[in-house]
Design an enzyme around this catalytic site. Structure first.
Site, PDB file in Angstrom:
ATOM      1  N   LYS A 213       0.851  -1.205   0.000  1.00  0.00           N
ATOM      2  CA  LYS A 213       0.000   0.000   0.000  1.00  0.00           C
ATOM      3  C   LYS A 213       0.883   1.250   0.000  1.00  0.00           C
ATOM      4  O   LYS A 213       1.496   1.600   0.993  1.00  0.00           O
ATOM      5  CB  LYS A 213      -0.928   0.039   1.217  1.00  0.00           C
ATOM      6  CG  LYS A 213      -2.048   1.050   0.926  1.00  0.00           C
ATOM      7  CD  LYS A 213      -2.633   1.751   2.101  1.00  0.00           C
ATOM      8  CE  LYS A 213      -1.863   2.858   2.708  1.00  0.00           C
ATOM      9  NZ  LYS A 213      -1.761   4.110   1.912  1.00  0.00           N
ATOM     10  N   GLY A 266       6.861   4.838   8.351  1.00  0.00           N
ATOM     11  CA  GLY A 266       6.049   6.045   8.486  1.00  0.00           C
ATOM     12  C   GLY A 266       6.256   6.642   9.861  1.00  0.00           C
ATOM     13  O   GLY A 266       7.294   6.434  10.505  1.00  0.00           O
ATOM     14  N   SER A 267       5.254   7.356  10.328  1.00  0.00           N
ATOM     15  CA  SER A 267       5.390   8.056  11.602  1.00  0.00           C
ATOM     16  C   SER A 267       5.319   7.084  12.780  1.00  0.00           C
ATOM     17  O   SER A 267       4.695   6.020  12.695  1.00  0.00           O
ATOM     18  CB  SER A 267       4.268   9.090  11.738  1.00  0.00           C
ATOM     19  OG  SER A 267       3.022   8.449  11.665  1.00  0.00           O
ATOM     20  N   THR A 268       5.941   7.482  13.880  1.00  0.00           N
ATOM     21  CA  THR A 268       5.902   6.655  15.087  1.00  0.00           C
ATOM     22  C   THR A 268       4.463   6.508  15.580  1.00  0.00           C
ATOM     23  O   THR A 268       4.053   5.436  16.040  1.00  0.00           O
ATOM     24  CB  THR A 268       6.827   7.281  16.152  1.00  0.00           C
ATOM     25  OG1 THR A 268       8.173   7.124  15.686  1.00  0.00           O
ATOM     26  CG2 THR A 268       6.689   6.609  17.505  1.00  0.00           C
ATOM     27  N   GLY A 271       2.900   3.994  13.507  1.00  0.00           N
ATOM     28  CA  GLY A 271       3.570   2.721  13.840  1.00  0.00           C
ATOM     29  C   GLY A 271       2.918   2.054  15.040  1.00  0.00           C
ATOM     30  O   GLY A 271       2.736   0.834  15.077  1.00  0.00           O
ATOM     31  N   GLU A 288       9.849   0.982  10.561  1.00  0.00           N
ATOM     32  CA  GLU A 288      10.897   1.992  10.396  1.00  0.00           C
ATOM     33  C   GLU A 288      10.198   3.330  10.581  1.00  0.00           C
ATOM     34  O   GLU A 288       9.374   3.721   9.760  1.00  0.00           O
ATOM     35  CB  GLU A 288      11.532   1.829   9.016  1.00  0.00           C
ATOM     36  CG  GLU A 288      12.924   2.414   8.943  1.00  0.00           C
ATOM     37  CD  GLU A 288      12.909   3.802   8.374  1.00  0.00           C
ATOM     38  OE1 GLU A 288      12.806   4.756   9.189  1.00  0.00           O
ATOM     39  OE2 GLU A 288      12.974   3.931   7.154  1.00  0.00           O
ATOM     40  N   CYS A 322      13.435  10.548   7.565  1.00  0.00           N
ATOM     41  CA  CYS A 322      13.321  10.126   8.964  1.00  0.00           C
ATOM     42  C   CYS A 322      14.650  10.269   9.686  1.00  0.00           C
ATOM     43  O   CYS A 322      14.696  10.359  10.902  1.00  0.00           O
ATOM     44  CB  CYS A 322      12.785   8.710   9.047  1.00  0.00           C
ATOM     45  SG  CYS A 322      13.512   7.646   7.822  1.00  0.00           S
ATOM     46  N   GLU A 419       9.655  15.356  15.693  1.00  0.00           N
ATOM     47  CA  GLU A 419      10.124  15.263  14.319  1.00  0.00           C
ATOM     48  C   GLU A 419       9.368  16.298  13.495  1.00  0.00           C
ATOM     49  O   GLU A 419       8.138  16.265  13.415  1.00  0.00           O
ATOM     50  CB  GLU A 419       9.836  13.857  13.786  1.00  0.00           C
ATOM     51  CG  GLU A 419      10.344  13.659  12.388  1.00  0.00           C
ATOM     52  CD  GLU A 419      10.148  12.235  11.892  1.00  0.00           C
ATOM     53  OE1 GLU A 419       9.051  11.676  12.091  1.00  0.00           O
ATOM     54  OE2 GLU A 419      11.084  11.686  11.293  1.00  0.00           O
TER      55      GLU A 419
HETATM   56  P1  ADP Z   1       2.606  10.943   7.367  1.00  0.00           P
HETATM   57  O1  ADP Z   1       2.045  11.454   8.647  1.00  0.00           O
HETATM   58  O2  ADP Z   1       3.922  11.485   7.065  1.00  0.00           O
HETATM   59  O3  ADP Z   1       1.658  11.010   6.219  1.00  0.00           O
HETATM   60  P2  ADP Z   1       2.002   8.280   8.055  1.00  0.00           P
HETATM   61  O4  ADP Z   1       2.732   7.518   9.060  1.00  0.00           O
HETATM   62  O5  ADP Z   1       0.656   8.835   8.392  1.00  0.00           O
HETATM   63  O6  ADP Z   1       2.945   9.420   7.595  1.00  0.00           O
HETATM   64  O7  ADP Z   1       1.840   7.466   6.711  1.00  0.00           O
HETATM   65  C1  ADP Z   1       2.701   6.457   6.263  1.00  0.00           C
HETATM   66  C2  ADP Z   1       1.871   5.379   5.624  1.00  0.00           C
HETATM   67  O8  ADP Z   1       0.991   4.848   6.612  1.00  0.00           O
HETATM   68  C3  ADP Z   1       0.981   5.830   4.471  1.00  0.00           C
HETATM   69  O9  ADP Z   1       0.948   4.809   3.472  1.00  0.00           O
HETATM   70  C4  ADP Z   1      -0.371   5.961   5.122  1.00  0.00           C
HETATM   71  O10 ADP Z   1      -1.447   5.806   4.225  1.00  0.00           O
HETATM   72  C5  ADP Z   1      -0.342   4.827   6.123  1.00  0.00           C
HETATM   73  N1  ADP Z   1      -1.257   4.968   7.251  1.00  0.00           N
HETATM   74  C6  ADP Z   1      -1.697   6.099   7.843  1.00  0.00           C
HETATM   75  N2  ADP Z   1      -2.555   5.817   8.839  1.00  0.00           N
HETATM   76  C7  ADP Z   1      -2.660   4.465   8.893  1.00  0.00           C
HETATM   77  C8  ADP Z   1      -3.373   3.548   9.725  1.00  0.00           C
HETATM   78  N3  ADP Z   1      -4.169   3.969  10.693  1.00  0.00           N
HETATM   79  N4  ADP Z   1      -3.218   2.228   9.486  1.00  0.00           N
HETATM   80  C9  ADP Z   1      -2.410   1.784   8.517  1.00  0.00           C
HETATM   81  N5  ADP Z   1      -1.717   2.592   7.703  1.00  0.00           N
HETATM   82  C10 ADP Z   1      -1.829   3.914   7.883  1.00  0.00           C
END
Ligand code: ADP
Length: 515
Positions: A213, A266-268, A271, A288, A322, A419
């Site tokens: 995804k 992605g973001s903590t 995560g 990560e 990151c 961050e």
């Molecule tokens: P940012 O805040 O920089 O957009 P995210 O951590 O939100 O970074 O996004 C990284 C990835 O995680 C993207 O592919 C996003 O669609 C996905 N994502 C965001 N929220 C969720 C969630 N609740 N469950 C699974 N994936 C998610």
């Protein structure tokens, strides 16, 4: 950094019709304007809901094209396809060497289309095309080649065992490394193609099947990569790509009972949501996540390399890394000189649309990201931080921010702890090495760190003391497919790249045979 919650399928960035002119690009593929679909079981299909969202050029806010908004039903189908491809069919019976050749072929195809991918990446993410052409695309090609080589080298061991309660019995015991199974991979928008490669490379080398995804902000390069995956000859269902929003498609994938593992970058904050979603059936998880990386310039550093190094540590990819060197600790002897050097580099950076050949820094990826960075800058300044370069939005159209150097920052300020994921560095003076190591380690993250020094012993001593998954000495942002990358503390679980990435995608089976 976290996306605002989205309740319905719509553009991930609010519509901004003002435009910054983008020079005509002869190599801009007509492909980009076509509506984009999901790749499920080797077929390009619309989302089950029929809905789509716009992906936008962040330099202008204008729509590039519409992309299928996958959600739970599409994830169900993609997982079923990946399961089927894992359990039966040509992928299952393929030799490791054949798998390696397919991955290598994908690398060759990507290299052949490097110019096109650099353009796509620049348009969708905003980064300078020239940077994508020399960094993102070649790194992705190299990662696939590196992992292609591993496909034939994943093996177990034999063990002389001496079972104390079976005297006289003889055994032959060995381990084998098996693919973990069906993997859900969720990737971010800062290096869309490269993050797809980091995820797909080891999964394919080990024989897993995948539902990928991409981030809703930057789906295009992963979708084009999907076409090359088909062209390379991967069997149907081995790689499925479902575009869509995090809260719908991402959440459905992270919690899906049909996958064996979820790999996330992605973001903590997200995560932690992934861990919760994956916990009900204890699927394997690798993460990560974020960082707030300390970059330390010692009194004996060579300033001719440390100053441009510190500037590039934070401003590369607009600070949307990151591992960005966002806390710059400088020995007080050189503080003014280093701060002025980095500030002067910041002022000279040519900010503009990624497709302009002379652009050195493009827009942030989205309006949401712009608002987040501007909000943090405001918060920092209201608490007493002072910009010696930048500090404001750049222009009125697109999502541009001035490269910024802040001084007068204190521990505890949001700009020092959180961050920012933008081109903003906090410069802090220090006098004592032990004190600076404590400050450097005094953060919830532990992804990367750097030290600039001409003293070899100090370099190794400080590298050892820093609690970070990567430590650069007299350099920054050096990545290689062979070097493991990942975080201590809240920066993640597991290591991507290198041989360690294979651990994330294999199970070890011990076999014991009585002779
Ligand atoms: P940012 O805040 O920089 O957009 P995210 O951590 O939100 O970074 O996004 C990284 C990835 O995680 C993207 O592919 C996003 O669609 C996905 N994502 C965001 N929220 C969720 C969630 N609740 N469950 C699974 N994936 C998610």
């Amino acid at each position: 950094m976290k996306a605002a919650s989205r309740t319905s399928v719509r553009s991930p960035r609010s519509k901004n019709t003002s435009s910054t002119s983008v020079p005509a690009q002869p190599e801009l593929p007509g492909w980009i304007r076509e509506p984009k679909h999901l790749l499920i079981n080797g077929k390009w299909v619309e989302a089950a809901s029929g809905e789509s969202f716009a992906t936008v050029d962040p330099a202008s806010g204008s729509t590039l094209c519409h992309v299928a908004a996958g959600a739970k039903e599409d994830i169900d189908q993609a997982v079923a396809a990946a399961r089927n491809a894992f359990e039966s069919g040509p992928w299952r019976s393929m030799t490791a060497s054949e798998r390696g050749r397919l991955i290598w072929r994908l690398a060759d195809l990507l290299e052949e289309h490097a110019d096109e991918f650099a353009t796509l990446e620049s348009l969708d993410n905003g980064k300078p095309r020239a940077v994508a052409r020399v960094a993102d695309v070649p790194l992705a090609v190299d990662l696939f080649r590196y992992m292609a080589g591993w496909a034939t080298k994943i093996h177990g061991s034999t063990f002389p065992i001496s079972v104390p309660y079976a005297p006289g019995a003889q055994f032959f015991s060995y381990t084998q490394r098996e693919p973990i199974g069906v993997v859900g991979q969720i990737i971010p928008w800062n290096f869309p193609l490269l993050m797809a490669a980091w995820k797909l490379g080891p999964a394919l080398a080990t024989g897993c099947t995948v539902v990928l995804k991409p981030a809703e902000q930057t789906p295009l390069s992963a979708l084009r990569l999907g076409e090359l995956i088909q062209q390379a000859g991967f069997p149907d269902g081995v790689v499925n790509i479902v575009t869509g929003f995090g809260e719908t498609a991402g959440a459905a994938l992270a919690g899906h009972p049909g996958i064996d593992k979820v790999a996330f970058t992605g973001s903590t904050e997200v995560g932690k949501l992934i861990v919760r979603a994956a916990s009900h059936d204890l699927k394997k998880v690798s993460l990560e996540l974020g960082g707030k990386s300390p970059n330390i310039v010692l009194a004996d550093a060579d300033l001719e390399t440390a100053i441009p190094g510190a500037a590039s540590a934070i401003f590369f990819n607009h600070g949307q890394c990151c591992c960005a060197g966002s806390r710059l600790y400088v020995h007080k002897k050189h503080f003014d000189q280093v701060v002025e050097g980095v500030a002067s580099a910041a002022r000279k950076i040519k900010v503009g649309p990624g497709l302009s050949p002379d652009t050195e820094m493009g827009p942030l990826v989205s309006e949401e990201q712009l608002n987040r960075v501007m909000g943090l800058l405001k918060s920092g300044q209201s608490e007493g931080a002072k910009p010696v370069a930048g500090g404001s939005r750049h222009g009125k159209a697109g999502y541009f921010v001035q490269p910024t150097v802040l001084v007068n920052t204190q521990p505890g300020m949001r700009v020092m702890e959180e961050e920012i994921f933008g081109p903003v560095v906090c410069a802090v003076p220090f006098t004592d090495e032990e004190e600076v190591i404590r400050s450097a380690n005094g953060n919830i993250y532990g992804l990367a760190a750097a030290v600039w020094t001409s003293n070899l012993s100090k370099a190794h001593r400080i590298a050892s003391a820093l609690r970070a998954g990567t430590v650069w000495v007299n350099c920054y942002n050096i990545f290689d497919a062979a070097l493991p990358f990942g975080g201590y503390k809240q920066s993640g679980w597991g290591r991507e790249m290198g041989a360690e990435a294979l651990e994330l995608y294999t199970e070890t089976k011990a076999v014991c045979v009585r002779l």
